[in-house]
Design a protein around this motif. Structure first.
Motif, PDB file in Angstrom:
ATOM      1  N   VAL A  32      37.529  36.098  59.594  1.00 41.94           N
ATOM      2  CA  VAL A  32      36.557  35.061  59.948  1.00 41.94           C
ATOM      3  C   VAL A  32      36.885  34.453  61.307  1.00 41.94           C
ATOM      4  O   VAL A  32      36.000  34.283  62.161  1.00 41.94           O
ATOM      5  N   ILE A  33      38.159  34.135  61.542  1.00 40.02           N
ATOM      6  CA  ILE A  33      38.554  33.501  62.805  1.00 40.02           C
ATOM      7  C   ILE A  33      38.295  34.432  63.988  1.00 40.02           C
ATOM      8  O   ILE A  33      37.744  34.018  65.017  1.00 40.02           O
ATOM      9  N   VAL A  34      38.670  35.707  63.851  1.00 37.17           N
ATOM     10  CA  VAL A  34      38.440  36.674  64.933  1.00 37.17           C
ATOM     11  C   VAL A  34      36.942  36.854  65.175  1.00 37.17           C
ATOM     12  O   VAL A  34      36.476  36.888  66.326  1.00 37.17           O
ATOM     13  N   THR A  35      36.162  36.946  64.090  1.00 40.98           N
ATOM     14  CA  THR A  35      34.712  37.123  64.229  1.00 40.98           C
ATOM     15  C   THR A  35      34.071  35.918  64.905  1.00 40.98           C
ATOM     16  O   THR A  35      33.231  36.069  65.807  1.00 40.98           O
ATOM     17  N   ILE A  69      31.846  44.562  62.521  1.00 40.77           N
ATOM     18  CA  ILE A  69      31.841  43.239  61.888  1.00 40.77           C
ATOM     19  C   ILE A  69      30.798  43.175  60.775  1.00 40.77           C
ATOM     20  O   ILE A  69      31.079  42.681  59.670  1.00 40.77           O
ATOM     21  N   TYR A  70      29.587  43.689  61.030  1.00 46.28           N
ATOM     22  CA  TYR A  70      28.546  43.675  59.997  1.00 46.28           C
ATOM     23  C   TYR A  70      28.959  44.518  58.797  1.00 46.28           C
ATOM     24  O   TYR A  70      28.702  44.147  57.642  1.00 46.28           O
ATOM     25  N   GLY A  71      29.585  45.665  59.069  1.00 47.50           N
ATOM     26  CA  GLY A  71      30.000  46.542  57.978  1.00 47.50           C
ATOM     27  C   GLY A  71      31.028  45.873  57.074  1.00 47.50           C
ATOM     28  O   GLY A  71      30.925  45.945  55.844  1.00 47.50           O
ATOM     29  N   ILE A  72      32.004  45.197  57.692  1.00 46.15           N
ATOM     30  CA  ILE A  72      33.010  44.486  56.897  1.00 46.15           C
ATOM     31  C   ILE A  72      32.355  43.370  56.094  1.00 46.15           C
ATOM     32  O   ILE A  72      32.671  43.157  54.911  1.00 46.15           O
ATOM     33  N   ALA A  73      31.419  42.640  56.731  1.00 41.77           N
ATOM     34  CA  ALA A  73      30.721  41.548  56.033  1.00 41.77           C
ATOM     35  C   ALA A  73      29.944  42.076  54.833  1.00 41.77           C
ATOM     36  O   ALA A  73      29.945  41.464  53.757  1.00 41.77           O
ATOM     37  N   ALA A  74      29.296  43.245  55.001  1.00 43.47           N
ATOM     38  CA  ALA A  74      28.528  43.831  53.895  1.00 43.47           C
ATOM     39  C   ALA A  74      29.445  44.201  52.728  1.00 43.47           C
ATOM     40  O   ALA A  74      29.107  43.960  51.561  1.00 43.47           O
TER      41      ALA A  74
END
Length: 442
Positions: A32-35, A69-74
């Motif tokens: 989260v912090i890196v994103t 980032i989107y892939g990890i979030a999914a």
């Protein structure tokens, strides 16, 4: 004896599960912090070096990073799907707005770009929903603090050791931009950072030296960025803080304070309006706000051509390749946006979309008030201050509806994080002398 061995084994197994859960939570917090740092446009000067970055096509390297980032979030949303489903009902307006942006490809002036950027907008919202479902408002607030502190420290180091990158020397200016693409972005983040570290100082949950240092560093970088607008926003928010604290008082106590302060405010406003031109000149501005008022007039004319649904998400400001070419031609300069977030929302999705955004703000404010009044803790002032901050920033800059945006992510996460208050709780009268002294939420 046998039962004792079983109990001990179960205890050890429970400890291992707790350690594993904490380890995964730390990894998620790091993600989260890196994103959020990347959403704040940190390190963009490095990413853009040697990369072809056109208005329409974007930056290939950054697009690859966003996809990861989107892939990890999914994946994380699937893992925590029960929590995600539990928070979705808290902010239906954001879901309606998301749907409208996706559908705007149907009437967009640049449908291919709208499709691509609406996918990015969906990814940004997915990350915000994951953030709201996985972490409490308190945890989100502290992660935002780490993001801003990291950005400030790295920006200071880069600006001193690598001035060709950390300062806007290429534009003939000595203003600092740190690890961000423009001095105004550094200024905006540091004005918010000063507020965050002031609240942390009052909360007494971080070491004093760290909160004082964070506040001082934020103010120093804000001044070195030479962003006058960000400085004014910070001053206005600092003035707002005492008034937000009085919301916990009784009605009579508020009247006794607000009446004389309101009268004094009217007198100050009259003086400011009387001497507006020299005041603006002192801040390096003029009555046109450095050409913004003329730009807003022309943007308003373009809005009237497509008033209800706009030009489609990201379908207007495409340089010489889009509808913005007319504005560039008649203004004799090349603004990347309207320098007003609310005008840009109207350009993108029309007056209907602007109405949805304004309703989203009102919905958050309506839910923030009981949240703020429910505790004396300083962290409960954070949501309202952030909403004020977002409104003030978007009067002369644009951060609303931005994909891959630090500010829009926090706005959406706030909508899904704030609890739904029952009417009885919302109408309850909370007196300042009935509230216990706040020491932070457990």
């Amino acid at each position: 004896m046998h039962n004792g061995v079983i109990a001990e084994t179960r205890g050890e197994s429970r400890k291992k599960r707790l350690k594993s859960a904490k380890r995964w939570q730390r990894l998620e917090q790091a993600y989260v912090i890196v994103t959020l740092l990347l959403f704040a446009q940190a390190f963009f000067p490095f990413f853009q070096a040697g990369q072809v970055d056109s208005v329409a096509d974007g930056n290939a390297l950054l697009q690859t990073i966003w996809k990861i980032i989107y892939g990890i979030a999914a994946v994380l949303i699937f893992v925590h799907r029960k929590r995600v489903l539990a928070v979705l009902a808290r902010d239906k307006l954001s879901l309606v707005l998301l749907l409208m942006i996706v559908l705007s490809a149907l009437w967009s002036a640049a449908p291919e770009i709208t499709v691509r950027r609406s996918v990015a907008f969906v990814g940004t919202n997915l990350f915000a929903i994951y953030l709201a479902s996985r972490f409490t408002l308190r945890e989100q607030f502290q992660m935002v603090a780490w993001v801003l502190l990291s950005g400030a420290l790295i920006s200071a180091v880069v600006s001193v050791l690598m001035p060709d990158i950390g300062k806007m020397l290429y534009q003939g200016s000595s203003a600092w931009r740190g690890i961000f693409p423009h001095k105004n972005q550094l200024g905006r983040l540091m004005s918010l950072g000063a507020i965050v570290f002031f609240l942390l100082f009052m909360m007494k949950v971080w070491p004093r030296w760290l909160t004082v240092g964070g506040f001082g560093l934020s103010v120093m970088l804000l001044l070195l960025s030479e962003s006058k607008t960000a400085l004014i926003v910070l001053l206005l928010l600092l003035v707002c803080i005492p008034f937000l604290r009085t919301l916990r008082w009784s009605e009579y106590a508020r009247i006794l304070l607000w009446l004389p302060v309101g009268l004094a405010g009217i007198c100050v406003s009259v003086l400011v309006l009387t001497y507006l031109e020299p005041i603006l000149r002192y801040f390096g501005r003029d009555l046109t706000l450095t050409g913004r008022t003329g730009l807003w007039d022309i943007v308003s004319e373009m809005i009237l051509q497509h008033p209800w649904l706009g030009y489609g998400y990201s379908g207007f400001w495409l340089g010489w390749e889009g509808e913005s070419a007319y504005i560039w031609r008649v203004t004799f300069w090349e603004p990347p946006n309207s320098h007003n977030g609310f005008l840009d929302v109207t350009l993108d999705i029309g007056l209907i979309g602007l109405g949805l955004v304004l309703l989203s703000f009102l919905s958050r404010i309506r839910r923030t008030l009981p949240y703020q009044m429910s505790s004396q803790s300083w962290e409960h002032d954070w949501p309202m201050l952030f909403l004020f901050y977002l409104v003030l920033c978007n009067l002369t800059e644009t951060t609303l509806l931005d994909h891959n945006s630090f500010f829009w992510t926090l706005f959406i996460a706030l909508g899904f994080s704030l609890p739904k208050w029952r009417m009885a709780e919302r109408r309850s009268h909370i007196r300042w002398y009935d509230l216990p002294a706040g020491r932070g939420e457990a």
